[in-house]
Motif scaffolding. Structure first.
Motif, PDB file in Angstrom:
ATOM      1  N   ASP A 114       0.858  -1.196   0.000  1.00  0.00           N
ATOM      2  CA  ASP A 114       0.000   0.000   0.000  1.00  0.00           C
ATOM      3  C   ASP A 114       0.889   1.239   0.000  1.00  0.00           C
ATOM      4  OD1 ASP A 114      -2.465  -1.372   0.142  1.00  0.00           O
ATOM      5  OD2 ASP A 114      -2.146  -1.713   2.275  1.00  0.00           O
ATOM      6  N   TYR A 115       0.665   2.095  -0.975  1.00  0.00           N
ATOM      7  CA  TYR A 115       1.385   3.365  -1.087  1.00  0.00           C
ATOM      8  C   TYR A 115       0.369   4.487  -0.960  1.00  0.00           C
ATOM      9  CZ  TYR A 115       3.860   7.257  -3.358  1.00  0.00           C
ATOM     10  OH  TYR A 115       4.417   8.477  -3.656  1.00  0.00           O
ATOM     11  N   LEU A 142      -0.519   2.570  -8.857  1.00  0.00           N
ATOM     12  CA  LEU A 142       0.608   2.363  -9.758  1.00  0.00           C
ATOM     13  C   LEU A 142       1.937   2.403  -9.012  1.00  0.00           C
ATOM     14  CD1 LEU A 142      -0.596   4.566 -12.745  1.00  0.00           C
ATOM     15  CD2 LEU A 142      -0.569   2.071 -12.625  1.00  0.00           C
ATOM     16  N   CYS A 143       2.062   3.327  -8.072  1.00  0.00           N
ATOM     17  CA  CYS A 143       3.289   3.385  -7.272  1.00  0.00           C
ATOM     18  C   CYS A 143       3.427   2.135  -6.407  1.00  0.00           C
ATOM     19  CB  CYS A 143       3.290   4.638  -6.396  1.00  0.00           C
ATOM     20  SG  CYS A 143       3.442   6.192  -7.322  1.00  0.00           S
ATOM     21  N   GLY A 144       2.299   1.613  -5.928  1.00  0.00           N
ATOM     22  CA  GLY A 144       2.344   0.358  -5.185  1.00  0.00           C
ATOM     23  C   GLY A 144       2.848  -0.791  -6.047  1.00  0.00           C
ATOM     24  N   ARG A 145       2.482  -0.794  -7.323  1.00  0.00           N
ATOM     25  CA  ARG A 145       2.974  -1.831  -8.237  1.00  0.00           C
ATOM     26  C   ARG A 145       4.465  -1.674  -8.509  1.00  0.00           C
ATOM     27  NH1 ARG A 145      -0.228  -4.779 -11.650  1.00  0.00           N
ATOM     28  NH2 ARG A 145       1.113  -4.316 -13.440  1.00  0.00           N
ATOM     29  N   ILE A 146       4.937  -0.440  -8.568  1.00  0.00           N
ATOM     30  CA  ILE A 146       6.371  -0.204  -8.755  1.00  0.00           C
ATOM     31  C   ILE A 146       7.166  -0.818  -7.602  1.00  0.00           C
ATOM     32  CG2 ILE A 146       8.143   1.606  -8.735  1.00  0.00           C
ATOM     33  CD1 ILE A 146       6.868   1.433 -11.399  1.00  0.00           C
ATOM     34  N   ILE A 147       6.602  -0.787  -6.392  1.00  0.00           N
ATOM     35  CA  ILE A 147       7.268  -1.372  -5.228  1.00  0.00           C
ATOM     36  C   ILE A 147       7.116  -2.895  -5.224  1.00  0.00           C
ATOM     37  CG2 ILE A 147       7.320  -1.407  -2.712  1.00  0.00           C
ATOM     38  CD1 ILE A 147       6.126   1.442  -2.788  1.00  0.00           C
ATOM     39  N   ASP A 148       5.930  -3.375  -5.562  1.00  0.00           N
ATOM     40  CA  ASP A 148       5.613  -4.796  -5.463  1.00  0.00           C
ATOM     41  C   ASP A 148       6.423  -5.626  -6.455  1.00  0.00           C
ATOM     42  OD1 ASP A 148       4.052  -7.245  -6.431  1.00  0.00           O
ATOM     43  OD2 ASP A 148       2.933  -6.737  -4.617  1.00  0.00           O
TER      44      ASP A 148
END
Length: 974
Positions: A114-115, A142-148
């Motif tokens: 979670d971002y 989208l930022c959460g996907r960049i981390i995941d």
């Protein structure tokens, strides 16, 4: 200079000891230590040695000329791992926790990332009704996907405990995008925690400005960059790539990737040092692994039938699935007979593992795929554009069993999406929404809110198509592309790129060229001793099964010029960068093949003039006029929208109209013309309402409140005794403007709009000289490959058509007497300053001094721009009809054929006279027609004759200039 020492407040100095700050045990920050003081510290000011009070650990390092700080221990101490990473004034906190329960019964890693960006990070209060942040926005997902994506492959196999990562932006200076900072902070938090993880990783952003790569570019620099590359890696392997570019070549992209890797590695050592100082010992978790005995038993039972099914290309997606289910049931019955409860618990995973080994082995050993294709072969393609003609644009794209329907909807600039992100633009005018309904995989499910997968796939396709859209100044409309997946068997996001590109062209949007996308896969074979890749195969256009059983899903989209978007997801713990770069070439070849097929269906933006599709128009008005159009609290604008069904958007000096079809557009334009008016031209048709009736005519309100006179003589072609017999107060009429009277009043005519009775002739020269013109507007109607307005099309038609005598009548723009006097004065002064009026360049300069919107008629020979300049130039030397005086005194009548007397007021189209050459110019003659009237004659293209002043010519009136001067042409009575 005297200094005044401030004295302490006597009330504070006289407080009893039990109310003082120190008595509560509080003290301030000192040397990175913060917390409560012990009783021994209260008795003495110096801190007691050996007392541990909230130790803070920090690492500072520099990447791309940016100073970066990484610290832990100050906040979020109860989290399993917490780290704050800062760059400039932007700081991001990332925390990680793990569930304490048992993970038995799971066969996947329940990782949640979670971002969140809260408005306090930039000193704002949310503008929502509750003044709180609501559901996660698209950018946060989208930022959460960049981390995941980069951290998921590094968790050990069989680790199925629930893990949650929460990244929050603490402060933002607007210069740095926090997404990369959050990914690195998450890596540091996992390193500090006791969760088993194979990191650390480094994540870096690369831009390119003017051909030069920039490491960690700012938001302003990204606006100038043609590359936005986010790269994640371990020390020696690539984990994730995300690219948005403006048609960058594969060679330049590879150079950017090879620069990004060493820069990203610079994040790794500071995390290792920080974990060595403040990290926890890794906890031993129970891993859910398949036992060798179970895997061997299931393999003996299922390997042969699985190989028979999954190596037969005649099987389809669902046929293979049904066959696998039958094989699984057969194995289950065999295990039940053996009472092997342990194997039965993991049967599904064991069968899937066997299937994976069988399929991968055949691809590596024989080079054949599940559906029988070669490794670099693209599935059969089917394209169809415009399959839904009622919409702005539509397209159907199929690649194998994957099918996507894309539609395009155009809107006004005010329809742009509003973004409440900490960085980036406030609005977005191009949106692509991707939808993956359950029926596309023959499943049952229910629709929910924003889905992370759908948002990610839609954004990837949006990035790919954004590179070919026209600039906002040339195409200000808002565009929404809807992608509905009709059937899914792999690469639906890349099919969305292809279908969206065709739909944009079908909508007539002037995109430069097609964009296509393809997904590339990889199957590797590891060395059993070293664990390194011993052999591998690259697969072009992978199936859904190959995506599931393969090692990577490398989505690459672009045009024939270069790459526009990339998304790389990796399943193992990293892939060497050399293999990743090797995948670019087969993707480029497949992309060219797909684009060629798309061009066969549609290769240029369509025009929508031939069908009743929605319309858009952009009109230019002053802000005062727009203010009147909106009305108090938008009442006038809302009323027009309710009555017509159209939608209007008001900007700075612009009015954008969206209508369902051309009839609705005409209706709303008519209402707007009546309210705010338009430029009045002789010959223009206007609708007005009769406000009062007099004996000599009627006064009509039209064109946004202007008053015009409808004289009794202009009511009908037949004589009218009383005005009230024809019109009444409040009646709405369509009238033609025929000029101004001597007092400057606008003259209107009703009979000019009515058909003339048979056998009736007219002597009305003014009516004969009026050109029936229609107002042209900047209504968006692209034709071919160009973005052309209807006004430009109309001008082009005039420029290519030839007019005969009497066919075309001049359009005279009505101007006030003051404007005419000032123009005549300026022209006369200009002619005095430039006495060499016979020079062609002087003539061109005088023509430019006229008002740009004056209408100029075409002569019989041509209607080119040169002819118009010549006519306007000659007109500027003449005294306007009919008040001029010639140098030579002539009789007050003109001699027509048969010695019939013709007065100057009776001059009309086709009138033949004998004229005398009065002046000779570079491109034409000034003719003395007699009776104080002069005309003009423009030299024909092949006219070689030498003229002298005083020569008599037989001419006929072919048209009138914008100032009422007769334009003559030579005639031969013989």
């Amino acid at each position: 200079m005297a200094y005044v020492r401030s004295r302490a407040n006597p009330l504070l100095t006289t407080l009893p000891h039990f109310l003082t700050w120190r008595n509560f045990g509080f003290r301030t920050v000192c040397c990175g230590r913060l917390g409560f003081s012990t009783q021994s510290q209260l008795d003495s000011d110096p801190p007691v040695a050996g007392t541990k009070v909230l130790d803070v650990f920090k690492e500072e390092f520099e990447i791309g000329s940016r100073l970066i700080t990484l610290e832990t221990g100050k906040i979020a101490r109860f989290a399993n791992g917490a780290a704050v990473l800062g760059m400039g004034e932007t700081k991001v906190l990332s925390t990680v926790t793990s569930a304490k329960g048992d993970s038995s019964g799971r066969d996947f890693l329940p990782l949640t990332v979670d971002y969140q960006e809260k408005q306090f990070a930039q000193g704002l209060i949310p503008s929502t009704y509750m003044r709180r942040e609501g559901a996660p926005k698209e950018r946060e997902l989208l930022c959460g996907r960049i981390i995941d994506r980069p951290i998921r492959p590094l968790f050990p196999a069989g680790f199925y405990h629930e893990v949650q990562v929460m990244a929050s932006v603490l402060s933002s200076d607007g210069n740095q995008d926090p997404d990369v900072l959050a990914a690195n902070a998450t890596s540091a938090a996992l390193m500090l925690s006791d969760i088993p993880w194979g990191g650390p990783i480094g994540v870096v952003r690369i831009g390119r400005i003017g051909g030069q790569f920039v490491v960690n570019p700012t938001v302003d620099e990204l606006n100038l960059s043609d590359l936005n590359l986010v790269y994640a890696c371990t020390r020696d392997k690539t984990l994730m790539i995300d690219v948005q570019a403006r048609e960058i070549s594969e060679k330049d992209l590879e150079a950017g990737l090879r620069l990004a890797h060493p820069e990203a590695v610079k994040y790794i050592d500071p995390q290792i040092r920080l974990a060595a100082k403040a990290g926890k010992s890794k906890k031993e978790y129970r891993l859910s692994m398949l036992s060798e005995s179970t895997l061997e038993k299931v393999s003996n039972l299922a390997a042969a039938p699985i190989e028979a099914v999954f190596t037969d290309p005649n099987y389809g997606k669902f046929e293979r699935g049904e066959a696998l289910d039958r094989i699984t049931q057969d194995v289950r019955r065999a295990l039940e007979e053996e009472c092997d409860e342990e194997s039965l618990k993991v049967l599904s995973k064991a069968v899937d593992t066997v299937r994976k080994k069988v399929v991968r082995k055949r691809i590596i050993a024989e080079g054949f795929r599940v559906d029988g294709r070669q490794l670099d072969e693209v599935r059969p393609l089917y394209c169809e554009a415009g399959n839904l003609p009622v919409l702005h644009g539509s397209a159907l794209f199929s690649r194998g069993d994957t099918q996507v329907l894309c539609t395009v909807t155009l809107g006004a600039p005010s329809d742009a999406q509003r973004l409440d992100s900490l960085v980036g633009p406030p609005t977005k005018r191009f949106m692509l929404h991707y939808s993956f309904p359950p029926f596309c995989t023959n499943e049952v499910g229910k629709r929910t809110g924003l889905n992370r997968r759908e948002v990610g796939h839609g954004t990837l396709a949006e990035k790919a198509l954004l590179a070919v859209l026209p600039p906002e100044d040339d195409f200000p409309y808002t565009v929404r592309v809807n992608s509905e997946v009709m059937a899914s068997d792999g690469s639906t996001s890349m099919a969305t790129v292809c279908g969206g590109s065709m739909a944009l062209m079908d909508a007539g949007i002037p995109v430069r060229e097609h964009v296509a996308g393809v997904s590339v896969g990889l199957v590797t074979e590891l060395d059993p001793i070293s664990g390194e890749i011993a052999d591998y195969r690259i697969l072009t256009d992978i199936l859904g099964l190959e995506d599931h059983l393969g090692d990577i899903d490398f989505k690459i989209a672009g045009t024939q010029k270069g790459v526009t978007a990339i998304q790389l997801d990796i399943k193992p713990a990293g892939i060497p960068l050399d293999i990743v770069c090797e995948c670019l070439e087969p993707a480029r070849k497949a992309r060219f093949q797909i684009i060629d097929h798309m061009n066969q269906e549609i290769n240029a933006p369509h025009t929508q003039l031939d069908r009743s599709s929605p319309r858009l128009a952009t009109l230019k008005y002053s802000n005062d006029v727009l203010r009147n159009l909106i009305g108090p609290l938008g009442a006038v604008k809302s009323k027009i929208e309710e009555e017509t069904g159209a939608r209007m958007s008001v900007g700075d000096g612009t009015l954008t109209i969206i209508a369902k079809n051309q009839s609705v557009m005409d209706k709303v334009l008519e209402k707007i013309d009546f309210l705010v008016g338009r430029e009045i031209e002789v010959g223009g048709i206007y609708k007005g309402i009769v406000t009062s009736i007099k004996e000599y005519g009627a006064f009509v309100e039209f064109n946004g409140g202007q008053q015009g006179l409808l004289h009794i003589s202009e009511l009908s072609h037949k004589p009218v005794s009383r005005v009230s017999d024809v019109v009444s107060v409040g009646q709405q009429l369509s009238l033609m403007c025929i000029g101004l009277d001597v007092r400057g009043n606008i003259k209107l005519s009703l009979k000019a709009t009515l058909p003339r009775p048979e056998g009736m002739e007219t002597n009305d020269a003014a009516e004969e000289s009026v050109l029936d013109t229609k107002e042209t507007r900047n209504i968006w109607a692209p034709v071919g490959n160009e973005y052309t307005t209807q006004e430009e099309q109309h001008s082009a038609e005039l420029a290519t058509s030839k007019h005969e005598v009497g066919e075309t009548k001049p359009s005279i723009l009505i101007r006030s007497a003051t404007e005419c006097d000032e123009e005549d004065k300026s022209l006369s002064q200009s002619s005095k300053r430039n006495p060499k009026s016979g020079n062609g360049s002087e003539l061109g300069r005088k023509s430019k001094s006229l008002r740009s919107h004056d209408a100029v008629p075409s002569t019989p020979s041509t209607s080119s721009h040169l002819a118009q300049d010549v006519i306007d130039s000659l007109s500027s030397l003449l005294i306007p009809f009919p008040h001029g005086k010639s140098k030579k005194s002539k009789p007050s009548v003109l001699k027509e054929a048969g010695d019939k007397a013709v007065t100057p007021k009776a001059m009309k189209l086709g009138t033949k006279v004998t004229a005398t050459v009065d002046q000779i110019r570079a491109h034409g003659l000034v003719l003395d027609l007699g009776g104080g009237l002069r005309g003009m004659y423009r030299f024909e293209k092949d006219d070689k004759r030498d003229y002298e002043i005083g020569d008599e010519l037989r001419v006929a009136c072919s048209s009138f200039s914008s100032r009422g001067i007769p334009v003559m042409s030579l005639v031969d009575d013989e």
